[in-house]
Design a protein around this motif. Sequence first.
Motif, mmCIF file in Angstrom:
data_model
loop_
_atom_site.group_PDB
_atom_site.id
_atom_site.type_symbol
_atom_site.label_atom_id
_atom_site.label_comp_id
_atom_site.label_asym_id
_atom_site.label_seq_id
_atom_site.Cartn_x
_atom_site.Cartn_y
_atom_site.Cartn_z
ATOM 1 N N ALA A 140 0.686 -1.085 -0.067
ATOM 2 C CA ALA A 140 0.100 0.190 0.000
ATOM 3 C C ALA A 140 1.041 1.206 0.116
ATOM 4 O O ALA A 140 1.985 1.188 0.419
ATOM 5 N N ASP A 141 0.517 2.321 -0.508
ATOM 6 C CA ASP A 141 1.081 3.551 -0.699
ATOM 7 C C ASP A 141 1.463 4.153 0.740
ATOM 8 O O ASP A 141 0.547 4.217 1.654
ATOM 9 N N GLY A 142 2.885 4.306 1.016
ATOM 10 C CA GLY A 142 2.910 4.981 2.174
ATOM 11 C C GLY A 142 3.330 3.835 3.314
ATOM 12 O O GLY A 142 3.737 4.285 4.552
ATOM 13 N N ALA A 143 3.499 2.755 2.938
ATOM 14 C CA ALA A 143 3.642 1.561 3.908
ATOM 15 C C ALA A 143 5.138 1.463 4.157
ATOM 16 O O ALA A 143 5.853 1.556 3.186
ATOM 17 N N VAL A 144 5.791 1.490 5.320
ATOM 18 C CA VAL A 144 7.219 1.317 5.624
ATOM 19 C C VAL A 144 7.596 -0.064 5.916
ATOM 20 O O VAL A 144 8.527 -0.430 5.161
#
Length: 194
Positions: A140-144
């Motif tokens: 997912a977008d922004g997952a570290v």
Amino acid sequence: MHAMQYEFTLPADYDMEVVRSRVARVGHVLDDWDGLGIKTYVMRERGVNGSPVNQYGPFYLWNTMEGMNRFLWGGAFQGPVDDFGRPTIRQWTGLAFEEGTAAASVPAYAVRQRQPVPEGVELAPFMAEAVAETGRLAAADGAVLAAAAVDTRAWEVVHFSLWEHDGPKADGDLFEVLHLSAPGRDRLPRGRQW
């Protein structure tokens, strides 16, 4: 991989700046801890981001049992015990770990979702779905990063993910990340843990 978390639920009128100051003062202590994958110093504040409580709840992913035991029994854990009291420590066996699409970013938020393993469910497909969910979270977008682990005493799966922004694409309890110690993050095994 072994996951661990303890929580200190604090009074509704507790000044959470005390927690922020404490982490700023001592958070670096585990930045080079042998056997530690990551320690995420997380908190949630009553009335902020939907939290019903003031809570400090560090979350760990360990590479070795020796590192975890040295933390618990070698003196380092005594600091939070002295400051907040002795908590119950939850522990889970690792199911999966994945780096996220924003792996190089500093995490700002964490999401923890605890999910019971229903009685009578076929275990292999259920755990495979937990592994697949870890991959979905990491993509997912922004997952570290994202991880999943299971407590076979309480039959509970925990999904834990770190995010660079305050709009994570994950359900669960939202925490603010105060500091990340990650001395062995690069040695956490990727993917399914069996």
